[in-house]
Write an enzyme that holds these catalytic residues in place. Structure first.
Site, short mmCIF file in Angstrom:
data_model
loop_
_atom_site.label_atom_id
_atom_site.label_comp_id
_atom_site.label_asym_id
_atom_site.label_seq_id
_atom_site.Cartn_x
_atom_site.Cartn_y
_atom_site.Cartn_z
N GLU A 48 0.82 -1.22 0.00
CA GLU A 48 0.00 0.00 0.00
C GLU A 48 0.85 1.27 0.00
OE1 GLU A 48 -2.61 -3.16 2.00
OE2 GLU A 48 -0.51 -2.52 2.15
N PHE A 110 -11.67 -6.68 14.08
CA PHE A 110 -10.59 -7.16 13.24
C PHE A 110 -10.27 -6.12 12.16
CE2 PHE A 110 -9.18 -9.58 9.42
CZ PHE A 110 -7.95 -10.00 9.91
N GLN A 111 -9.00 -5.74 12.06
CA GLN A 111 -8.50 -4.76 11.10
C GLN A 111 -9.22 -3.41 11.21
OE1 GLN A 111 -8.26 -6.57 7.14
NE2 GLN A 111 -6.22 -7.36 7.67
N LYS A 160 -17.58 -0.57 5.32
CA LYS A 160 -17.94 -1.63 4.39
C LYS A 160 -19.44 -1.68 4.13
CE LYS A 160 -17.09 -6.58 3.60
NZ LYS A 160 -16.44 -7.80 4.16
#
Length: 558
Positions: A48, A110-111, A160
């Site tokens: 990235e 998570f993340q 998301k």
């Protein structure tokens, strides 16, 4: 239509043609939309950080907004160095980061990382889009903020579930409201501009030894023609910063080259002798001014910048002027009288002849290689660099003749920037030959992006000056640390030719001066990404050099 589809259609409307990114869980709805999209090209980098630097290089080469995309968590934090690089050099980049769904925010999911909080000090602004109806509005605002006033990076965080949910196009908020005006007001010209222009004109017409000090703001404001006209009108030689290279034609008799720590001796002496310094889109960086109290101490200073925060930050000016550089310059040019300062211009020519840039042209020299690249490309190439000695040699010996032809990390000094930035520059300017000038230490930082160049057959040329050391660190240790080379000697280097070949690129190793021209021509003509490894002397130093904290007229190697 999903939120992600709406995002991409908005980017199309804004003229985005390419995105540099890397997929991951929270960004999957966006990548699913990219699968359906037929207009926007996506370049998948290896890391990235490479995506951020490639977007930056694209922006610098084209003047357009560069776009990077990552997933959440480590994907987003891997963008941080690239965002900071763009911020320090005022480059318009919009970084889109996937984020966990709204119900998971704040739960150490998570993340999950608060990327808007992480990047707060290194962005012009950051958003998290919580409402799908606001996607168009917020994305357009991000592009306006990134590209207007003093350019810079903006982070847009995309949960998301917002990206995956269905959107009714009829319910979308498309209005850019008053929020954006607060950013635009920050960069408006002050109300006393006419009075300040009159005072500036009087100062210019009274000066006998004027010098223009041109920074990256000249490029950002597209004011290079106005700078040339002012220089010729008032007989002012022009010294440029690293970020200002290319903003003034190298062949012009008024051109002094770069000033500062590794600037030309005649630029540093001219600034030290001047009675009026006109700073245009420059920020009086420590690597430029050296000991601040001694910098241009015999001169009155006019400082023109679009950002109020830069006026008086590092050096007080007798006349600070806040405003868009191009517009202020137009007003100045309409009022200032033409002057021919024969004695001053003759003195400048004496300085140039007495203190030229020089090196011992024996064996394989990096300065010679830079000169041959310029000769073969006729100065029409884009030159990206990593950070270190090679960067300074490129700045000194490649004769930049147009803006946006040098792609380099000036403010942050990011090793590993050059290779992905060169990829972005070549994507943005496929008509140009693109070189990345690298040192062996910097090359190792992001050499994996050769895989990206090979994957998409992006025909850049990477020239590695291999001196078996972290060259600039070693130089400082030699000069100021009694040759205590602590961890700066790369005694067990990998084989860079094999690395390049293993990544799918062409590779050439040269050891002699008479191999240089053939290698450069072969690399250009191959139409493939190519690495040229040049085995140079470990002891080669960048000169002139102003020791840190010294006045710029106290130079080593003159």
């Amino acid at each position: 239509m999903t939120g992600a589809d709406l995002l991409l259609s908005t980017l199309e409307e804004l003229g985005v043609e390419v995105i540099f990114g890397f997929p991951g869980g929270s960004a999957l709805p966006i990548y699913d939309a990219l699968y359906r999209n037929k207009k926007i090209k996506h370049i998948r980098t290896v890391h990235e950080q490479g995506a951020a630097h490639a977007a930056d290089g694209y922006a610098r080469a084209t003047g357009k907004v560069g776009v990077a995309l990552s997933t959440s968590g480590p994907g987003a934090t891997n963008l941080v160095t690239g965002i900071a690089t763009a911020y320090m050099d005022s480059v318009p980049v919009v970084a889109f980061t996937g984020q966990v769904s709204l119900p998971l925010l704040g739960r150490d999911s998570f993340q999950e990382v608060d990327i808007t909080g992480v990047t707060l000090p290194i962005t012009k602004h950051s958003f998290i889009i919580r409402e799908k109806e606001k996607i168009v509005k917020k994305v357009k605002e991000a592009f306006i903020i990134a590209s207007t006033g003093r350019p810079g990076p903006v982070v847009v965080d995309l949960p998301k579930d917002v990206m995956s949910s269905e959107v009714d196009p009829g319910c979308v908020d498309r209005e850019i409201n008053g929020f954006i005006s607060s950013f635009q007001k920050k960069y408006q010209t002050t109300s006393d501009i006419e009075e300040k222009i009159d005072k500036a004109v009087r100062m210019m017409e009274e000066a006998e030894r004027p010098v223009i000090y041109a920074g990256g703001g000249v490029v950002a404001s597209q004011a290079w023609k106005e700078v040339l006209e002012l220089s010729e009108k008032i007989s002012a030689p022009v010294a440029v910063t690293l970020m200002g290279l290319g903003s003034f034609p190298y062949e012009h008799p008024h051109f002094l080259g770069m000033l500062g720590m590794h600037g030309t001796a005649y630029a540093n002496y001219a600034v030290s002798k001047c009675d009026l310094l006109i700073a245009l889109g420059a920020r009086f960086d420590d690597r430029v001014i050296g000991k601040g109290s001694e910098f241009a101490k015999n001169a009155k200073i006019i400082h023109i910048d679009i950002d109020q925060a830069e006026l008086g930050k590092n050096k007080n000016a007798d006349l600070p002027i806040k405003g868009d550089l191009k517009e202020v310059m137009k007003k100045l040019l309409n009022r200032v009288s033409k002057r021919y300062l024969k004695d001053w211009l003759q003195e400048i020519e004496v300085l140039k002849s007495k203190y030229p840039l020089k090196y011992k042209n024996e064996g394989l020299k990096p300065q010679y290689i830079i000169e041959k690249i310029w000769e073969i490309t006729k100065g029409d190439a884009l030159i990206a660099t990593e950070v270190g000695q090679h960067q300074m040699w490129a700045a000194q010996y490649y004769k930049f003749k147009e803006p946006r032809s040098l792609i380099t990390s000036g403010g942050l000094g990011t090793m590993g920037f050059g290779l992905p930035a060169a990829i972005g520059a070549k994507i943005g300017r496929p008509d140009k030959i693109v070189f990345n000038i690298a040192g062996d230490g910097s090359f190792e930082m992001n050499c994996h992006e050769l895989i990206t160049a090979a994957r998409y057959n992006i025909p850049i040329v990477v020239v590695i000056f291999n001196n078996g050391s972290l060259g600039m660190v070693r130089q400082w240790q030699e000069l100021f640390y009694n040759k205590r080379y602590s961890h700066s000697i790369l005694s067990e280097e990998p084989d860079y030719v094999k690395i390049a070949l293993g990544c799918g690129c062409n590779a050439i190793r040269i050891k002699e001066k008479d191999e240089v021209e053939k290698a450069i021509l072969e690399a250009i003509d191959s139409g493939r990404p190519t690495v040229i490894e040049a085995m140079i002397d470990k002891e080669e130093n960048v000169m002139p050099m102003v020791p840190a904290g010294e006045p710029i007229y106290n130079m080593l190697g003159v």
